[in-house]
Design an enzyme around this catalytic site. Sequence first.
Site, PDB file in Angstrom:
ATOM      1  N   GLY A  13       3.267  33.449  32.053  1.00  0.00           N
ATOM      2  CA  GLY A  13       4.266  33.755  31.199  1.00  0.00           C
ATOM      3  C   GLY A  13       4.004  34.567  29.301  1.00  0.00           C
ATOM      4  O   GLY A  13       3.761  33.712  28.170  1.00  0.00           O
ATOM      5  N   SER A  15       3.412  37.580  27.428  1.00  0.00           N
ATOM      6  CA  SER A  15       4.220  38.426  26.911  1.00  0.00           C
ATOM      7  C   SER A  15       4.988  38.113  25.559  1.00  0.00           C
ATOM      8  O   SER A  15       5.372  39.016  25.250  1.00  0.00           O
ATOM      9  CB  SER A  15       5.289  39.474  27.937  1.00  0.00           C
ATOM     10  OG  SER A  15       5.911  38.566  27.872  1.00  0.00           O
ATOM     11  N   ARG A  16       5.283  36.705  25.502  1.00  0.00           N
ATOM     12  CA  ARG A  16       5.712  36.484  24.283  1.00  0.00           C
ATOM     13  C   ARG A  16       5.306  34.643  23.787  1.00  0.00           C
ATOM     14  O   ARG A  16       5.004  34.026  24.705  1.00  0.00           O
ATOM     15  CB  ARG A  16       7.253  36.339  23.943  1.00  0.00           C
ATOM     16  CG  ARG A  16       7.879  35.688  26.123  1.00  0.00           C
ATOM     17  CD  ARG A  16       9.099  35.850  25.634  1.00  0.00           C
ATOM     18  NE  ARG A  16      10.359  35.374  27.141  1.00  0.00           N
ATOM     19  CZ  ARG A  16      11.045  36.186  27.314  1.00  0.00           C
ATOM     20  NH1 ARG A  16      11.769  36.819  26.556  1.00  0.00           N
ATOM     21  NH2 ARG A  16      11.635  34.964  28.724  1.00  0.00           N
ATOM     22  N   ASN A  91       2.255  28.356  31.941  1.00  0.00           N
ATOM     23  CA  ASN A  91       3.285  28.028  30.980  1.00  0.00           C
ATOM     24  C   ASN A  91       3.804  28.618  30.443  1.00  0.00           C
ATOM     25  O   ASN A  91       5.095  28.308  30.141  1.00  0.00           O
ATOM     26  CB  ASN A  91       2.231  29.133  29.563  1.00  0.00           C
ATOM     27  CG  ASN A  91       2.871  29.661  28.811  1.00  0.00           C
ATOM     28  OD1 ASN A  91       3.783  28.847  28.017  1.00  0.00           O
ATOM     29  ND2 ASN A  91       3.743  30.827  29.082  1.00  0.00           N
ATOM     30  N   SER A 145       6.635  19.613  28.433  1.00  0.00           N
ATOM     31  CA  SER A 145       7.051  19.636  27.409  1.00  0.00           C
ATOM     32  C   SER A 145       7.645  17.991  26.321  1.00  0.00           C
ATOM     33  O   SER A 145       7.326  16.799  27.416  1.00  0.00           O
ATOM     34  CB  SER A 145       9.088  19.614  27.434  1.00  0.00           C
ATOM     35  OG  SER A 145       9.472  19.345  26.603  1.00  0.00           O
ATOM     36  N   TYR A 159      15.574  19.532  33.329  1.00  0.00           N
ATOM     37  CA  TYR A 159      14.335  20.320  32.878  1.00  0.00           C
ATOM     38  C   TYR A 159      13.604  18.842  32.685  1.00  0.00           C
ATOM     39  O   TYR A 159      11.733  19.281  32.643  1.00  0.00           O
ATOM     40  CB  TYR A 159      14.357  21.141  31.084  1.00  0.00           C
ATOM     41  CG  TYR A 159      14.017  20.948  30.778  1.00  0.00           C
ATOM     42  CD1 TYR A 159      13.215  22.345  31.198  1.00  0.00           C
ATOM     43  CD2 TYR A 159      13.764  20.533  28.946  1.00  0.00           C
ATOM     44  CE1 TYR A 159      12.380  23.067  29.713  1.00  0.00           C
ATOM     45  CE2 TYR A 159      12.427  21.191  28.593  1.00  0.00           C
ATOM     46  CZ  TYR A 159      11.799  22.412  29.343  1.00  0.00           C
ATOM     47  OH  TYR A 159      10.650  22.624  28.357  1.00  0.00           O
ATOM     48  N   ALA A 161      12.594  16.334  34.160  1.00  0.00           N
ATOM     49  CA  ALA A 161      12.133  15.980  35.321  1.00  0.00           C
ATOM     50  C   ALA A 161      11.422  17.181  35.434  1.00  0.00           C
ATOM     51  O   ALA A 161      10.520  16.834  36.180  1.00  0.00           O
ATOM     52  CB  ALA A 161      13.489  15.975  36.954  1.00  0.00           C
ATOM     53  N   THR A 162      11.499  18.039  35.509  1.00  0.00           N
ATOM     54  CA  THR A 162      10.353  18.653  35.839  1.00  0.00           C
ATOM     55  C   THR A 162       8.908  19.143  35.273  1.00  0.00           C
ATOM     56  O   THR A 162       8.008  19.543  36.301  1.00  0.00           O
ATOM     57  CB  THR A 162      11.107  20.645  35.930  1.00  0.00           C
ATOM     58  OG1 THR A 162      11.449  20.785  34.355  1.00  0.00           O
ATOM     59  CG2 THR A 162      12.278  20.862  36.633  1.00  0.00           C
ATOM     60  N   LYS A 163       9.443  18.771  33.784  1.00  0.00           N
ATOM     61  CA  LYS A 163       8.088  19.224  33.582  1.00  0.00           C
ATOM     62  C   LYS A 163       7.404  17.299  33.846  1.00  0.00           C
ATOM     63  O   LYS A 163       6.439  17.666  33.644  1.00  0.00           O
ATOM     64  CB  LYS A 163       8.434  18.929  31.699  1.00  0.00           C
ATOM     65  CG  LYS A 163       9.029  20.414  31.393  1.00  0.00           C
ATOM     66  CD  LYS A 163       7.960  21.589  31.787  1.00  0.00           C
ATOM     67  CE  LYS A 163       8.500  22.729  30.798  1.00  0.00           C
ATOM     68  NZ  LYS A 163       7.488  23.417  31.258  1.00  0.00           N
TER      69      LYS A 163
END
Length: 250
Positions: A13, A15-16, A91, A145, A159, A161-163
């Site tokens: 990730g 590119s930005r 990332n 996060s 979200y 939970a994934t982190k």
Amino acid sequence: MATLKNKVALITGGSRGLGAATARALAADGADIAITYVSSKEKAAAVVDELTALGVRARAFHNDQADTGAAPGLIVNVVEHFGGLDILVNNAAISVEQGVAVDSPDADIDEWDRMHATNYTGVIAVTRAATKVLRDGGRIVTVSSGVAARTGVPGLADYAATKAGIAAYTRGIARDLAPRGITANVIQAGLMETGMAPPDPETLAALTSSLAIQRQGRPEEQAEGIRFLVSPTASYITGAVLDTNGGYTA
């Protein structure tokens, strides 16, 4: 400073946002840089141009992290192009707001599955593929996060939970990889302009007011945490979580 000269870093990730800021920071330290992108081909090419202007090798690779089966091929392509791999920065991530309150709309199931694949299983797939070729003494940093430790507002349960899951995974691989001198750490990033969908103004104001430093961070500020963790001076730090979120978790 050329503390990373002759090192090869892969930043997913890139590119930005934070990924691009990290690419610039590591290139400034002398690392050759591979970045991945999904849809921002032009932005990725612009980042590559910036990096090569700094005198390092750089290339962008198209890769959809939600496709876990693509991870081994990505790593093979990076190693074939650069001749090795020393640093992995996980990332790439996406966010889908989904709460469980009665009046909260459910996210489309495909969006929900894609978020989990990108943020959790996709990170694991890339990491597992990378560890097969990562040179001894290498570095892995995964971007989590602050919501992994303190959700703070409604609608972020999945979200978060994934982190949180990927932070626990990182602590586990820190043990697995320590005999090879490879460190694995997490930064818990916070509010910043990343190119992801921003919160609505009311939520953004609430989140900002909950910070110790009451403003959004700049990607360049939060990239410094990654820059430190991949540096030679961080060789005795592994399985750690570094908060770079303006005191959101304070």
